[in-house]
Design an enzyme around this catalytic site. Structure first.
Site, PDB file in Angstrom:
ATOM      1  N   LYS A 136       5.383   0.413   7.668  1.00 28.93           N
ATOM      2  CA  LYS A 136       5.014   1.879   7.281  1.00 28.93           C
ATOM      3  C   LYS A 136       6.504   2.469   6.636  1.00 28.93           C
ATOM      4  CE  LYS A 136       1.192   3.807   7.392  1.00 28.93           C
ATOM      5  NZ  LYS A 136       0.396   4.938   7.964  1.00 28.93           N
TER       6      LYS A 136
ATOM      7  N   GLY B 113       3.365   7.979   2.752  1.00 29.75           N
ATOM      8  CA  GLY B 113       4.794   6.800   2.656  1.00 29.75           C
ATOM      9  C   GLY B 113       3.620   5.214   2.298  1.00 29.75           C
TER      10      GLY B 113
ATOM     11  N   GLY C  99       0.846  -1.299   0.015  1.00 27.05           N
ATOM     12  CA  GLY C  99       0.116  -0.045   0.159  1.00 27.05           C
ATOM     13  C   GLY C  99       1.085   0.948  -0.083  1.00 27.05           C
TER      14      GLY C  99
ATOM     15  N   ASP D  20     -11.096   9.838   9.551  1.00 25.26           N
ATOM     16  CA  ASP D  20     -11.293   9.821   9.067  1.00 25.26           C
ATOM     17  C   ASP D  20     -11.513   8.438   9.310  1.00 25.26           C
ATOM     18  OD1 ASP D  20     -10.696   9.926   6.335  1.00 25.26           O
ATOM     19  OD2 ASP D  20      -8.378   9.666   6.669  1.00 25.26           O
TER      20      ASP D  20
END
Length: 286
Positions: free
Chosen positions: A33, A16, A11, A124
């Protein structure tokens, strides 16, 4: 970094990329990540917020956090690897009402945990920020834009406009702010999208395909719901309550947990693992 074997890129986040890696000392497959710290103060604060939440959040409804480290201008943090990916990757699999209830329960529990433990609002909530593992467990992620509640109110407008509650879209500079009820709106939109496999505010053949058009629909159009021929009255009522236009008309997390749509399936053995297994099979076929 030498302890990790890179396996695949899975992903790309706001700041990043995310990779699937194997950590040899613990023999654990993780999601790593990578974030390059060439950022302004706002972006840095968002990263610090996410790290803080992940470090402190010990809940079965929040992705597990294994740790973080720095190398030169990059920060790397390692989290639980969720094999099925985000909820939007599950749209190819039929979502029964029982499965939808379990998803809703997990999301409500995760959001309630954030509110009770940290006094924060996610801000979110959307299918891409809800992850599923091979066991069919559903967990929240991505807390970079989470906001600290001041007297139960948040005031800045961040997050994805497509899932924003009407009061957040309309919020002006002098307005007092918004509450966790705005996340409940986003929960309702996410559940409709998960059930149908498509975003509930279609642009159809209109000449413009801007976010502005969708925002106008959210404010002025009817709230979406599910087909009464396919979903029960309890399910549709749960969605309708989440998608009340006025925030004070929406239920609290505690109220949602007592709703018949969630209590009906709470102790039922729903085959979430089979649902996840089918999604993984579809993923491999593509």
């Amino acid at each position: 970094m030498g302890d990790f074997d890179p396996l695949a890129q899975i992903g790309r986040g706001q700041f990043g990329i995310v990779r699937k890696v194997f950590h040899r000392p613990t023999k654990v497959t993780m999601a790593m990540k990578e974030i390059r710290l060439q950022l302004d103060e706002l972006q840095l604060n968002q990263i610090l917020m996410e790290l803080n939440v992940l470090h402190e959040a010990h809940s079965p409804y929040i992705v597990d956090f294994y740790g973080a480290f720095f190398i030169e201008s990059c920060v790397y943090y390692c989290m639980e690897y969720m094999e099925c990916g985000s909820l939007d990757h599950m749209f190819s699999v039929d979502c029964s009402e029982a499965v939808l209830s379990k998803i809703a329960y997990s999301m409500v529990m995760g959001l309630k945990f954030l509110k009770d433990k940290f006094e924060i609002i996610h801000r979110d909530v959307k299918p891409t920020n809800v992850l599923v593992n091979a066991e069919g467990e559903v967990k929240l992620c991505d807390f970079g834009v989470s906001g600290k509640l001041n007297a139960s109110l948040a005031k800045t407008r961040v997050g994805c406009e497509n899932y924003m509650a009407p009061e957040r879209i309309k919020m002006g500079a002098g307005d007092e702010g918004y509450t966790v009820q705005s996340d409940i709106w986003s929960l309702g939109i996410s559940l409709v999208e998960t059930a149908t496999g498509k975003y509930p505010y279609p642009l159809d053949n209109r000449p413009t395909s801007t976010v502005f058009v969708i925002m106008q629909d959210i404010i002025n159009g009817p709230a979406p719901n599910l087909d009464p021929e396919q979903y029960s009255e309890d399910c549709r009522d749960f969605i309708a309550r989440c998608l009340e236009k006025e925030p004070h008309d929406r239920p609290s997390y505690a109220d949602l947990l007592e709703h018949p749509f969630l209590t009906k399936y709470k102790d039922e053995d729903v085959d979430m693992k089979g649902w996840a297994k089918q999604a993984l099979a579809n993923k491999k076929d593509t």
